[in-house]
Design a protein around this motif. Structure first.
Motif, short mmCIF file in Angstrom:
data_model
loop_
_atom_site.label_atom_id
_atom_site.label_comp_id
_atom_site.label_asym_id
_atom_site.label_seq_id
_atom_site.Cartn_x
_atom_site.Cartn_y
_atom_site.Cartn_z
N GLY A 74 0.65 -1.03 0.27
CA GLY A 74 -0.05 0.36 -0.26
C GLY A 74 0.83 1.53 0.33
N HIS A 75 2.22 1.37 0.21
CA HIS A 75 2.79 2.52 0.10
C HIS A 75 4.49 1.84 -0.65
CE1 HIS A 75 3.38 1.03 3.79
NE2 HIS A 75 4.62 0.78 4.29
N PHE A 76 5.55 2.75 -0.86
CA PHE A 76 6.59 3.28 -1.86
C PHE A 76 7.65 3.53 -1.56
CE2 PHE A 76 3.37 3.90 -4.80
CZ PHE A 76 4.42 4.89 -5.87
N CYS A 77 8.28 3.22 -2.06
CA CYS A 77 9.44 3.82 -2.10
C CYS A 77 10.03 4.36 -3.03
CB CYS A 77 11.03 4.08 -0.71
SG CYS A 77 12.05 5.31 -0.68
N VAL A 78 10.86 5.47 -3.50
CA VAL A 78 11.19 5.48 -5.03
C VAL A 78 12.79 5.55 -4.67
CG1 VAL A 78 11.16 6.74 -7.26
CG2 VAL A 78 8.87 6.42 -6.31
N ASN A 79 14.05 4.83 -4.81
CA ASN A 79 15.44 5.47 -4.45
C ASN A 79 16.09 5.38 -6.03
OD1 ASN A 79 15.90 4.30 -1.60
ND2 ASN A 79 13.89 2.48 -3.08
N ALA A 121 15.11 9.79 -2.17
CA ALA A 121 14.37 8.99 -1.31
C ALA A 121 12.62 9.84 -1.63
CB ALA A 121 14.71 8.22 0.16
N ILE A 122 11.88 9.17 -2.50
CA ILE A 122 10.76 9.31 -2.55
C ILE A 122 9.58 8.76 -1.66
CG2 ILE A 122 8.66 10.82 -3.98
CD1 ILE A 122 11.71 11.13 -5.93
N GLU A 123 9.25 9.01 -0.07
CA GLU A 123 8.02 7.85 0.07
C GLU A 123 7.12 8.09 -0.41
OE1 GLU A 123 9.39 6.56 4.38
OE2 GLU A 123 11.02 8.80 3.92
N CYS A 124 5.69 7.53 -0.69
CA CYS A 124 4.75 7.67 -1.56
C CYS A 124 3.97 6.56 -0.98
CB CYS A 124 4.29 7.30 -2.42
SG CYS A 124 5.62 7.90 -3.47
N ARG A 125 2.30 7.21 -0.76
CA ARG A 125 1.24 6.29 0.02
C ARG A 125 0.11 5.93 -2.05
NH1 ARG A 125 -4.27 7.10 -1.21
NH2 ARG A 125 -3.86 9.40 -1.33
N LEU A 126 -0.22 4.34 -2.14
CA LEU A 126 -0.57 4.14 -3.52
C LEU A 126 -1.76 4.80 -3.62
CD1 LEU A 126 -0.35 2.38 -5.74
CD2 LEU A 126 -1.39 0.56 -3.75
N TYR A 127 -2.10 5.54 -4.42
CA TYR A 127 -2.61 6.47 -4.56
C TYR A 127 -3.78 5.93 -5.96
CZ TYR A 127 -5.57 10.72 -6.00
OH TYR A 127 -5.96 11.95 -5.99
N SER A 128 -3.06 5.18 -6.89
CA SER A 128 -4.24 4.33 -7.82
C SER A 128 -3.93 3.53 -8.54
CB SER A 128 -4.52 5.27 -8.76
OG SER A 128 -3.84 5.92 -9.62
N VAL A 129 -3.86 2.80 -9.45
CA VAL A 129 -3.61 1.88 -10.77
C VAL A 129 -4.40 1.88 -11.75
CG1 VAL A 129 -2.29 -0.41 -10.54
CG2 VAL A 129 -2.26 0.04 -8.73
N THR A 130 -3.46 2.00 -12.90
CA THR A 130 -4.86 2.27 -14.11
C THR A 130 -3.93 1.00 -15.06
OG1 THR A 130 -5.32 4.27 -13.71
CG2 THR A 130 -5.69 3.07 -15.73
N GLU A 131 -4.28 0.08 -15.60
CA GLU A 131 -4.01 -0.87 -16.66
C GLU A 131 -3.59 -0.07 -17.88
OE1 GLU A 131 -6.16 -4.39 -19.63
OE2 GLU A 131 -7.00 -4.41 -17.51
N ALA A 132 -2.18 -0.95 -18.48
CA ALA A 132 -1.41 0.17 -19.39
C ALA A 132 -1.43 -0.49 -20.39
CB ALA A 132 -0.96 1.87 -18.57
N GLY A 133 -2.60 -1.57 -20.89
CA GLY A 133 -1.17 -2.46 -21.95
C GLY A 133 -1.00 -3.63 -21.24
N ASP A 134 0.07 -3.94 -21.25
CA ASP A 134 1.15 -5.04 -20.65
C ASP A 134 1.09 -4.59 -19.37
OD1 ASP A 134 3.13 -3.90 -22.14
OD2 ASP A 134 3.49 -5.17 -22.88
N HIS A 135 1.05 -3.45 -18.80
CA HIS A 135 1.77 -2.81 -18.59
C HIS A 135 1.02 -2.24 -16.82
CE1 HIS A 135 6.03 -2.91 -19.94
NE2 HIS A 135 6.27 -2.41 -18.65
N TRP A 136 1.26 -1.81 -16.30
CA TRP A 136 0.15 -0.92 -14.55
C TRP A 136 0.68 0.52 -14.71
CZ3 TRP A 136 -3.94 -3.88 -13.58
CH2 TRP A 136 -4.01 -4.34 -13.52
N PHE A 137 -0.16 1.81 -14.97
CA PHE A 137 0.47 3.10 -14.42
C PHE A 137 0.14 3.03 -12.73
CE2 PHE A 137 -0.47 7.19 -15.41
CZ PHE A 137 0.68 8.07 -14.64
#
Length: 168
Positions: A74-79, A121-137
């Protein structure tokens, strides 16, 4: 009058080759799994999205085995990786229990692994997940961010890791 848009067939190998001509930054997305072990994935698709609210995004492959662990947290860090952190990227791309072997990290107040010596380091709360072809946005709302050190970023270009070289 505009001509109607038609669907064309794009060769996947050519698509990858042409778009591989565009260099990208390299980030490691991290979270802790249900057993408080680090989960992570290397991405070259990270981008800023919005200032209000502060949103960032990236595009994990729908076949990724790491993304479901990060999503569940439900949350992640961008390193943001530095040009001297190729070993970190290679470790995180390993399979199974070999991920994070030799990777030095600390766990933040948001319970997220922050890789030591990353550029930012950018700490985030998951905001949304959208289908984008063979990936998720994936969109994340920024909770906290910091510049860890001033250094050259790692870049990915034509299948290789490298760094930035200033030209005058």
């Amino acid at each position: 009058m505009n001509e109607p848009v038609t669907t064309t067939t794009i060769d996947p190998a050519e698509f990858r080759k042409v778009l591989g001509s565009y260099p990208t930054g390299v980030c490691v997305i991290t979270a802790l799994d249900d057993d408080d072990r680090p989960a992570g994935m290397v991405v070259g698709s990270f981008t800023s999205v919005s200032l209000d609210p502060p949103l960032v995004g990236f595009f994990p492959d729908r076949k990724s085995t790491s993304w479901p662990q990060i999503e569940k947290a439900g949350h992640f860090c961008v390193n943001v990786m530095a040009s001297d952190q190729t070993d970190v990227c290679r470790a995180v791309t390993a399979k199974g229990d070999q991920k994070f072997v030799g990777v030095d990290y600390v766990v933040s107040d948001h319970n997220l692994p922050i890789i030591r010596d990353s550029i930012a380091a950018i700490e985030c709360r998951l905001y949304s997940v959208t289908e984008a072809g063979d990936h998720w946005f994936v969109l994340g709302e920024v909770l906290r961010m910091e510049t860890v050190r001033e250094d050259d970023p790692m870049l990915f270009h034509k299948g290789r890791y490298g760094g930035f070289a200033e030209r005058m």
